[in-house]
Write a protein that holds these residues in place. Structure first.
Motif, short mmCIF file in Angstrom:
data_model
loop_
_atom_site.label_atom_id
_atom_site.label_comp_id
_atom_site.label_asym_id
_atom_site.label_seq_id
_atom_site.Cartn_x
_atom_site.Cartn_y
_atom_site.Cartn_z
N LEU A 1 17.50 22.32 10.58
CA LEU A 1 17.47 23.24 9.46
C LEU A 1 16.04 23.37 8.97
N ASN A 2 15.52 24.62 8.99
CA ASN A 2 14.23 24.83 8.34
C ASN A 2 14.47 24.91 6.83
N GLU A 3 13.42 25.09 6.08
CA GLU A 3 13.58 25.02 4.63
C GLU A 3 14.49 26.12 4.08
N ASP A 4 14.40 27.31 4.64
CA ASP A 4 15.27 28.39 4.19
C ASP A 4 16.74 28.09 4.50
N GLU A 5 17.00 27.62 5.71
CA GLU A 5 18.37 27.28 6.10
C GLU A 5 18.91 26.14 5.26
N TYR A 6 18.05 25.17 5.02
CA TYR A 6 18.43 24.01 4.21
C TYR A 6 18.80 24.43 2.78
N THR A 7 17.97 25.25 2.18
CA THR A 7 18.24 25.72 0.82
C THR A 7 19.53 26.55 0.79
N THR A 8 19.69 27.42 1.77
CA THR A 8 20.90 28.23 1.86
C THR A 8 22.15 27.38 2.00
N SER A 9 22.03 26.27 2.71
CA SER A 9 23.20 25.39 2.89
C SER A 9 23.72 24.90 1.56
N PHE A 10 22.84 24.59 0.65
CA PHE A 10 23.27 24.12 -0.67
C PHE A 10 23.74 25.28 -1.54
N TYR A 11 23.11 26.42 -1.41
CA TYR A 11 23.57 27.57 -2.19
C TYR A 11 25.00 27.92 -1.84
N GLN A 12 25.30 27.94 -0.55
CA GLN A 12 26.66 28.25 -0.11
C GLN A 12 27.65 27.16 -0.49
N THR A 13 27.21 25.92 -0.40
CA THR A 13 28.10 24.79 -0.72
C THR A 13 28.41 24.76 -2.21
N ASP B 1 33.30 29.55 -5.51
CA ASP B 1 34.20 30.69 -5.37
C ASP B 1 33.70 31.72 -4.36
N ASN B 2 32.61 31.39 -3.68
CA ASN B 2 32.08 32.23 -2.59
C ASN B 2 31.84 33.69 -3.00
N ASP B 3 31.34 33.87 -4.21
CA ASP B 3 31.06 35.24 -4.66
C ASP B 3 29.59 35.60 -4.52
N GLY B 4 28.80 34.72 -3.91
CA GLY B 4 27.39 35.01 -3.70
C GLY B 4 26.50 34.71 -4.88
N MET B 5 27.07 34.09 -5.93
CA MET B 5 26.30 33.69 -7.10
C MET B 5 26.83 32.35 -7.59
N ILE B 6 25.99 31.62 -8.28
CA ILE B 6 26.43 30.35 -8.88
C ILE B 6 26.50 30.55 -10.38
N ALA C 1 19.12 26.80 -18.31
CA ALA C 1 18.20 27.91 -18.64
C ALA C 1 17.00 27.95 -17.69
N ALA C 2 16.60 26.79 -17.20
CA ALA C 2 15.46 26.75 -16.28
C ALA C 2 15.83 27.29 -14.90
N TRP C 3 17.11 27.28 -14.57
CA TRP C 3 17.57 27.84 -13.29
C TRP C 3 17.96 29.31 -13.46
N ASP C 4 18.71 29.62 -14.51
CA ASP C 4 19.11 31.01 -14.77
C ASP C 4 18.00 31.68 -15.58
N THR C 5 16.92 32.00 -14.92
CA THR C 5 15.72 32.43 -15.63
C THR C 5 15.86 33.81 -16.27
N ASP C 6 16.75 34.68 -15.74
CA ASP C 6 16.91 36.00 -16.35
C ASP C 6 18.03 36.01 -17.40
N GLU D 1 21.12 33.57 -9.12
CA GLU D 1 21.05 34.30 -7.86
C GLU D 1 20.13 33.56 -6.89
N THR D 2 20.05 34.07 -5.67
CA THR D 2 19.33 33.34 -4.62
C THR D 2 17.86 33.09 -4.95
N ALA D 3 17.17 34.07 -5.50
CA ALA D 3 15.75 33.88 -5.81
C ALA D 3 15.57 32.80 -6.88
N GLU D 4 16.42 32.82 -7.89
CA GLU D 4 16.36 31.79 -8.93
C GLU D 4 16.70 30.43 -8.35
N PHE D 5 17.68 30.41 -7.48
CA PHE D 5 18.09 29.15 -6.86
C PHE D 5 16.96 28.56 -6.02
#
Length: 205
Positions: free
Chosen positions: A93-105, A109-114, A134-139, A145-149
């Protein structure tokens, strides 16, 4: 005539006695099961013919009282998770794949957002001490969303820490050892019944 079977599942920490009509008794509480005077393995599954009381062996399921890192690794690699995350099929897993693995996990509810509920659960389950929504949900829209994550997750420093051989990639063993370390809350190099629940929640199949 087709025989009737009752499946008996053993799960660590569960105390239960089943008294079957044919006078056959199976009792288990995470350590052993005695059937017709025979002690069965803690993690086997048995089907019992109610009419005769005979145990019919089936596949092994469940878990032992504790898991070590090797058992954790073997069980995890028996799933498809790592392969699904490894988009370039290089067995790392490169860094992008690694980060995505946790985002998906963590997106339960698999709606593409946390959402905040999912995030709060993860904070507790993965021991993210001092994490601030608040530090994660910056907007401030109520979702990460993925960029914030990417930004929030990178701040955890896990990728560098888990890359124990320093090659800039996370192999499957490094991944499982990293997760194992987080969930081994008492640092005894074993996952007990309570700690195992986390695995079953996020990676169980």
């Amino acid at each position: 005539m087709e025989m009737t079977k009752t499946a008996i599942w053993r799960k660590a920490g569960t105390g239960l006695c089943l008294f079957l009509m044919a006078g056959f008794t199976a009792c288990y509480g995470g350590k052993e099961v005695v059937e017709n005077g025979v002690v069965l393995d803690d993690i086997e599954r048995e089907e019992v013919d109610v009419a005769t009381g005979d145990a019919v062996a089936t596949d092994a399921v469940g878990m032992a009282d504790t898991w070590d890192e090797d058992e954790f690794y073997t069980t995890f690699t028996g799933t498809n998770y790592y392969g699904d995350w490894d988009l370039d099929d290089d067995n790392f897993l490169n860094e992008d794949e690694y980060t995505t693995s946790f985002y998906q996990t963590w997106d339960a509810d698999n709606d593409g957002m946390i959402n905040e509920t999912e995030w709060t659960t993860v904070v507790a389950d993965y021991n993210l001490t001092g994490a601030d929504w608040a530090a994660w949900d910056t907007d401030g829209d109520g979702f990460v969303e993925t960029a914030e994550f990417d930004t929030g997750f990178d701040g955890l420093g896990w990728y560098t820490t888990w890359d124990t051989d320093g090659d800039g990639l996370i192999e499957a063993r490094e991944y499982t050892d990293g997760v194992f370390t987080i969930w081994d809350e008492d640092d005894d190099n074993l996952l007990n019944d309570t700690e195992y629940v986390y695995y079953n929640t996020y990676y169980g199949i």
